[in-house]
Design an enzyme around this catalytic site. Structure first.
Site, PDB file in Angstrom:
ATOM      1  N   LYS A  36      46.403 -24.273 -24.908  1.00 14.55           N
ATOM      2  CA  LYS A  36      44.644 -24.080 -25.143  1.00 14.55           C
ATOM      3  C   LYS A  36      44.583 -22.723 -25.024  1.00 14.55           C
ATOM      4  O   LYS A  36      45.313 -22.112 -24.781  1.00 14.55           O
ATOM      5  CB  LYS A  36      44.082 -24.698 -23.701  1.00 14.55           C
ATOM      6  CG  LYS A  36      42.740 -24.233 -22.871  1.00 14.55           C
ATOM      7  CD  LYS A  36      42.667 -22.939 -22.691  1.00 14.55           C
ATOM      8  CE  LYS A  36      43.603 -22.708 -21.613  1.00 14.55           C
ATOM      9  NZ  LYS A  36      43.441 -20.981 -21.054  1.00 14.55           N
ATOM     10  N   PRO A  67      55.268 -21.481 -23.454  1.00 12.30           N
ATOM     11  CA  PRO A  67      56.382 -20.710 -22.676  1.00 12.30           C
ATOM     12  C   PRO A  67      54.898 -20.663 -21.512  1.00 12.30           C
ATOM     13  O   PRO A  67      54.310 -21.312 -20.920  1.00 12.30           O
ATOM     14  CB  PRO A  67      55.710 -18.973 -23.080  1.00 12.30           C
ATOM     15  CG  PRO A  67      54.838 -19.340 -24.432  1.00 12.30           C
ATOM     16  CD  PRO A  67      55.145 -20.793 -25.038  1.00 12.30           C
ATOM     17  N   VAL A  68      55.937 -20.400 -20.091  1.00  8.65           N
ATOM     18  CA  VAL A  68      54.748 -20.915 -18.982  1.00  8.65           C
ATOM     19  C   VAL A  68      54.671 -19.493 -18.050  1.00  8.65           C
ATOM     20  O   VAL A  68      55.071 -18.095 -18.338  1.00  8.65           O
ATOM     21  CB  VAL A  68      56.002 -21.196 -17.694  1.00  8.65           C
ATOM     22  CG1 VAL A  68      55.613 -21.669 -16.485  1.00  8.65           C
ATOM     23  CG2 VAL A  68      56.937 -22.665 -17.972  1.00  8.65           C
ATOM     24  N   ALA A  69      53.063 -19.957 -17.394  1.00 12.24           N
ATOM     25  CA  ALA A  69      52.441 -19.096 -17.335  1.00 12.24           C
ATOM     26  C   ALA A  69      51.788 -18.305 -17.882  1.00 12.24           C
ATOM     27  O   ALA A  69      52.167 -16.797 -17.924  1.00 12.24           O
ATOM     28  CB  ALA A  69      52.973 -17.963 -15.569  1.00 12.24           C
ATOM     29  N   SER A  70      51.876 -18.724 -18.762  1.00 15.22           N
ATOM     30  CA  SER A  70      51.915 -17.290 -20.181  1.00 15.22           C
ATOM     31  C   SER A  70      49.891 -17.216 -20.581  1.00 15.22           C
ATOM     32  O   SER A  70      49.665 -17.097 -22.751  1.00 15.22           O
ATOM     33  CB  SER A  70      52.676 -17.986 -21.439  1.00 15.22           C
ATOM     34  OG  SER A  70      51.610 -19.102 -21.540  1.00 15.22           O
ATOM     35  N   GLY A  71      48.747 -18.129 -20.317  1.00 13.22           N
ATOM     36  CA  GLY A  71      48.058 -18.007 -20.450  1.00 13.22           C
ATOM     37  C   GLY A  71      47.266 -19.616 -21.819  1.00 13.22           C
ATOM     38  O   GLY A  71      45.712 -18.579 -21.839  1.00 13.22           O
ATOM     39  N   ILE A  72      47.962 -19.932 -21.583  1.00  9.35           N
ATOM     40  CA  ILE A  72      47.805 -20.907 -23.151  1.00  9.35           C
ATOM     41  C   ILE A  72      47.780 -22.538 -22.549  1.00  9.35           C
ATOM     42  O   ILE A  72      48.016 -23.470 -22.923  1.00  9.35           O
ATOM     43  CB  ILE A  72      48.599 -21.018 -23.819  1.00  9.35           C
ATOM     44  CG1 ILE A  72      49.774 -20.974 -23.484  1.00  9.35           C
ATOM     45  CG2 ILE A  72      48.265 -20.244 -25.101  1.00  9.35           C
ATOM     46  CD1 ILE A  72      50.771 -21.246 -24.794  1.00  9.35           C
ATOM     47  N   GLY A  94      49.148 -24.294 -20.578  1.00  7.16           N
ATOM     48  CA  GLY A  94      50.624 -24.450 -20.012  1.00  7.16           C
ATOM     49  C   GLY A  94      50.605 -25.568 -19.196  1.00  7.16           C
ATOM     50  O   GLY A  94      50.813 -27.133 -19.663  1.00  7.16           O
ATOM     51  N   GLY A  95      50.817 -26.114 -17.708  1.00  5.05           N
ATOM     52  CA  GLY A  95      50.659 -26.967 -16.890  1.00  5.05           C
ATOM     53  C   GLY A  95      49.459 -27.495 -16.779  1.00  5.05           C
ATOM     54  O   GLY A  95      49.221 -29.080 -16.891  1.00  5.05           O
ATOM     55  N   ASP A 154      41.378 -25.135 -15.488  1.00  4.19           N
ATOM     56  CA  ASP A 154      41.164 -25.876 -17.089  1.00  4.19           C
ATOM     57  C   ASP A 154      42.001 -27.397 -16.989  1.00  4.19           C
ATOM     58  O   ASP A 154      42.216 -27.146 -18.805  1.00  4.19           O
ATOM     59  CB  ASP A 154      41.213 -24.346 -17.684  1.00  4.19           C
ATOM     60  CG  ASP A 154      42.834 -24.305 -17.757  1.00  4.19           C
ATOM     61  OD1 ASP A 154      43.269 -25.137 -17.149  1.00  4.19           O
ATOM     62  OD2 ASP A 154      43.468 -23.628 -18.445  1.00  4.19           O
TER      63      ASP A 154
HETATM   64  C1  LIG Z   1      42.495 -18.134 -16.476  1.00  2.00           C
HETATM   65  C2  LIG Z   1      42.144 -19.708 -16.848  1.00  2.00           C
HETATM   66  C3  LIG Z   1      41.259 -19.883 -18.205  1.00  2.00           C
HETATM   67  O1  LIG Z   1      41.102 -20.539 -19.071  1.00  2.00           O
HETATM   68  O2  LIG Z   1      43.351 -19.842 -18.389  1.00  2.00           O
HETATM   69  P1  LIG Z   1      45.286 -19.577 -17.815  1.00  2.00           P
HETATM   70  O3  LIG Z   1      44.896 -18.223 -17.795  1.00  2.00           O
HETATM   71  O4  LIG Z   1      45.044 -20.184 -15.931  1.00  2.00           O
HETATM   72  O5  LIG Z   1      45.784 -20.387 -19.268  1.00  2.00           O
HETATM   73  C4  LIG Z   1      41.578 -20.609 -16.344  1.00  2.00           C
HETATM   74  O6  LIG Z   1      40.905 -20.352 -15.772  1.00  2.00           O
HETATM   75  C5  LIG Z   1      42.787 -21.575 -15.335  1.00  2.00           C
HETATM   76  O7  LIG Z   1      42.879 -22.689 -15.301  1.00  2.00           O
HETATM   77  P2  LIG Z   1      43.455 -23.267 -14.027  1.00  2.00           P
HETATM   78  O8  LIG Z   1      45.243 -23.125 -14.334  1.00  2.00           O
HETATM   79  O9  LIG Z   1      44.040 -24.514 -13.960  1.00  2.00           O
HETATM   80  O10 LIG Z   1      43.342 -22.580 -12.356  1.00  2.00           O
HETATM   81  P3  LIG Z   1      44.403 -22.770 -11.273  1.00  2.00           P
HETATM   82  O11 LIG Z   1      45.502 -23.810 -11.534  1.00  2.00           O
HETATM   83  O12 LIG Z   1      42.985 -23.700 -10.568  1.00  2.00           O
HETATM   84  O13 LIG Z   1      44.078 -21.773 -10.479  1.00  2.00           O
HETATM   85  C6  LIG Z   1      44.564 -20.410 -10.211  1.00  2.00           C
HETATM   86  C7  LIG Z   1      44.257 -19.364  -9.455  1.00  2.00           C
HETATM   87  O14 LIG Z   1      43.223 -18.711 -10.709  1.00  2.00           O
HETATM   88  C8  LIG Z   1      42.589 -18.264  -9.923  1.00  2.00           C
HETATM   89  N1  LIG Z   1      41.166 -18.787 -11.224  1.00  2.00           N
HETATM   90  C9  LIG Z   1      40.935 -20.126 -11.252  1.00  2.00           C
HETATM   91  C10 LIG Z   1      40.150 -20.841 -12.394  1.00  2.00           C
HETATM   92  C11 LIG Z   1      38.942 -19.425 -11.813  1.00  2.00           C
HETATM   93  N2  LIG Z   1      37.870 -19.700 -12.878  1.00  2.00           N
HETATM   94  N3  LIG Z   1      39.050 -18.711 -10.704  1.00  2.00           N
HETATM   95  C12 LIG Z   1      40.014 -17.761 -10.994  1.00  2.00           C
HETATM   96  O15 LIG Z   1      39.359 -17.357  -9.387  1.00  2.00           O
HETATM   97  C13 LIG Z   1      42.517 -18.402  -8.584  1.00  2.00           C
HETATM   98  O16 LIG Z   1      43.410 -17.610  -7.489  1.00  2.00           O
HETATM   99  C14 LIG Z   1      43.250 -20.153  -8.262  1.00  2.00           C
HETATM  100  O17 LIG Z   1      43.659 -20.220  -7.291  1.00  2.00           O
HETATM  101  N1  LIG Z   2      54.029 -28.690 -16.801  1.00  4.09           N
HETATM  102  C1  LIG Z   2      54.478 -27.849 -16.445  1.00  4.09           C
HETATM  103  N2  LIG Z   2      54.006 -26.837 -17.463  1.00  4.09           N
HETATM  104  C2  LIG Z   2      54.424 -25.127 -16.715  1.00  4.09           C
HETATM  105  N3  LIG Z   2      53.653 -24.641 -15.663  1.00  4.09           N
HETATM  106  C3  LIG Z   2      54.050 -25.502 -14.199  1.00  4.09           C
HETATM  107  C4  LIG Z   2      53.876 -27.354 -15.032  1.00  4.09           C
HETATM  108  N4  LIG Z   2      53.980 -27.804 -13.989  1.00  4.09           N
HETATM  109  C5  LIG Z   2      53.373 -26.122 -12.633  1.00  4.09           C
HETATM  110  N5  LIG Z   2      52.924 -25.643 -13.435  1.00  4.09           N
HETATM  111  C6  LIG Z   2      53.466 -24.652 -13.033  1.00  4.09           C
HETATM  112  O1  LIG Z   2      52.383 -23.974 -12.937  1.00  4.09           O
HETATM  113  C7  LIG Z   2      51.935 -22.046 -12.997  1.00  4.09           C
HETATM  114  C8  LIG Z   2      51.045 -22.080 -14.382  1.00  4.09           C
HETATM  115  O2  LIG Z   2      51.786 -22.714 -15.207  1.00  4.09           O
HETATM  116  P1  LIG Z   2      51.011 -22.289 -16.761  1.00  4.09           P
HETATM  117  O3  LIG Z   2      50.052 -23.575 -16.410  1.00  4.09           O
HETATM  118  O4  LIG Z   2      51.865 -22.390 -17.997  1.00  4.09           O
HETATM  119  O5  LIG Z   2      50.420 -20.717 -16.463  1.00  4.09           O
HETATM  120  P2  LIG Z   2      49.243 -20.889 -17.620  1.00  4.09           P
HETATM  121  O6  LIG Z   2      47.597 -21.636 -17.196  1.00  4.09           O
HETATM  122  O7  LIG Z   2      48.605 -19.077 -17.306  1.00  4.09           O
HETATM  123  O8  LIG Z   2      49.808 -21.335 -18.673  1.00  4.09           O
HETATM  124  C9  LIG Z   2      53.590 -21.981 -13.492  1.00  4.09           C
HETATM  125  O9  LIG Z   2      54.195 -21.113 -13.144  1.00  4.09           O
HETATM  126  C10 LIG Z   2      54.164 -23.152 -12.736  1.00  4.09           C
HETATM  127  O10 LIG Z   2      55.264 -23.245 -11.677  1.00  4.09           O
END
Ligand SMILES: C[C@@](CO)(OP(=O)(O)O)[C@H](O)COP(=O)(O)OP(=O)(O)OC[C@H]1O[C@@H](n2ccc(N)nc2=O)[C@H](O)[C@@H]1O
Ligand SMILES: Nc1ncnc2c1ncn2[C@@H]1O[C@H](COP(=O)(O)OP(=O)(O)O)[C@@H](O)[C@H]1O
Length: 278
Positions: free
Chosen positions: A11, A98-103, A105-106, A140
């Site tokens: 994503k 990659p993990v915890a990478s803004g795309i 992942g989980g 997301d």
């Molecule tokens: C930032 C975004 C953009 O698409 O993506 P990633 O960078 O994670 O890929 C998402 O909003 C991430 O969504 P997701 O990874 O599911 O977030 P969650 O596990 O629900 O929340 C993790 C933490 O991110 C923060 N969070 C998330 C979404 C949001 N609208 N506001 C927030 O402040 C909160 O601190 C929350 O505790």
């Molecule tokens: N299947 C999974 N893949 C990646 N991370 C996971 C998964 N399940 C749980 N996690 C936890 O979720 C956290 C956020 O990971 P990830 O979703 O990859 O970050 P982002 O949403 O930034 O891409 C990770 O640090 C990891 O500990």
């Protein structure tokens, strides 16, 4: 024995405007979700007991974490409870992102698990109950469950599908650093720089921003070099960090310039995934 295989497409956020902090601790977003052809792969089949097997280049990053906490297993438990499925499942997660990478992942993996279980147990993949469950798994996960270009508002779970982006060549690059989504939001400066425009995704993206870039770059300065390389890559149409980082993306007009940029990124020792937007 039926085996279901589901891709968990990466994503990206073509733009991500943060408007305000909500009372529930989340932030009000206006974002453009887009999905890539490639990502992780989830395989699901019935079994005597629940299990998770991790494979692929990024499996080791998750190996030390509780399997029960993995978003794949949380999705499977949620599906069982919500749809009255008592069967246990053997799940394999082939981890290429990659993990915890803004795309995503989980979140992408959780969504792919929900789709796979829905297919295995005869639940429609557009069942509203599936989206409600997705929203409980993460902000997301609903967007990843929908899996197509969409505008997201609210926490990112209020979705408006948009026209597909027609197989545009895109490159994902990560400098090899994990960035906590919560930490990045926690460092957002609280300034509302205005709404995301309405209309065609690429035009709105070009006029947009990622408001999480400044806090993410403060946490992981390596992002600066990635953005600099992508922004000056020949043929680039748009370069930006995705989500809360550290992965950045660049959209190209053709695969030749995309692949040249991938080679330049790999020469820096960075992870690079040349793929296509869907
Ligand atoms: C930032 C975004 C953009 O698409 O993506 P990633 O960078 O994670 O890929 C998402 O909003 C991430 O969504 P997701 O990874 O599911 O977030 P969650 O596990 O629900 O929340 C993790 C933490 O991110 C923060 N969070 C998330 C979404 C949001 N609208 N506001 C927030 O402040 C909160 O601190 C929350 O505790
Ligand atoms: N299947 C999974 N893949 C990646 N991370 C996971 C998964 N399940 C749980 N996690 C936890 O979720 C956290 C956020 O990971 P990830 O979703 O990859 O970050 P982002 O949403 O930034 O891409 C990770 O640090 C990891 O500990």
């Amino acid at each position: 024995m039926t085996v279901i295989v589901e891709t968990a497409p990466a994503k990206i956020n073509l733009a991500l405007h943060v408007r305000r902090r909500r009372d529930d601790g989340y932030h009000e977003l206006e974002t453009l979700f887009a999905f890539c052809r490639d990502g992780d792969v989830v395989t699901v089949e019935r079994a005597d007991k629940p299990s998770l097997t991790l494979t692929g280049p990024f499996a080791s990053v998750l190996a030390g974490e509780s399997q029960d906490d993995n978003l794949v297993m949380r999705a499977a438990r949620g599906f069982g409870a919500r749809f009255g499925v008592s069967a246990a499942h053997a799940i394999t997660l082939d981890k290429h992102l990659p993990v915890a990478s803004g795309i995503g992942g989980g979140s992408a993996d959780a969504a792919a698990t929900l789709r796979a279980l829905a297919r295995l147990h005869g639940v429609a993949t557009d069942d509203p109950a599936l989206f409600r469950l997705a929203a409980e798994l993460g902000a997301d996960v609903p967007a990843c469950l929908l899996g197509r270009t969409a505008r997201g508002e609210g926490k990112g779970d209020a979705l408006q599908p948009l026209e597909p982006l027609g197989e545009k060549p895109v490159l994902l690059v990560n400098p090899g650093v994990g960035v906590s989504t919560a930490a990045v939001f926690g460092r957002w400066d609280g300034v509302d720089w205005g709404a995301l425009e309405q209309g065609d995704a690429m035009a709105v993206a070009a006029a947009g921003r990622n408001d999480l870039e400044p806090p993410a770059r403060a946490i992981a300065p390596q992002i600066d070099a990635v953005l600099a390389l992508l922004a000056q890559a020949p043929g680039v149409e748009l370069a930006r960090m995705s989500g809360s980082g550290a992965t950045c993306f660049a959209i190209f007009g053709d695969t030749g310039t995309r692949d040249a940029a991938a080679q330049a990124a790999r020469e820096q020792g960075w992870w690079a995934l040349p793929t296509f937007l869907r």
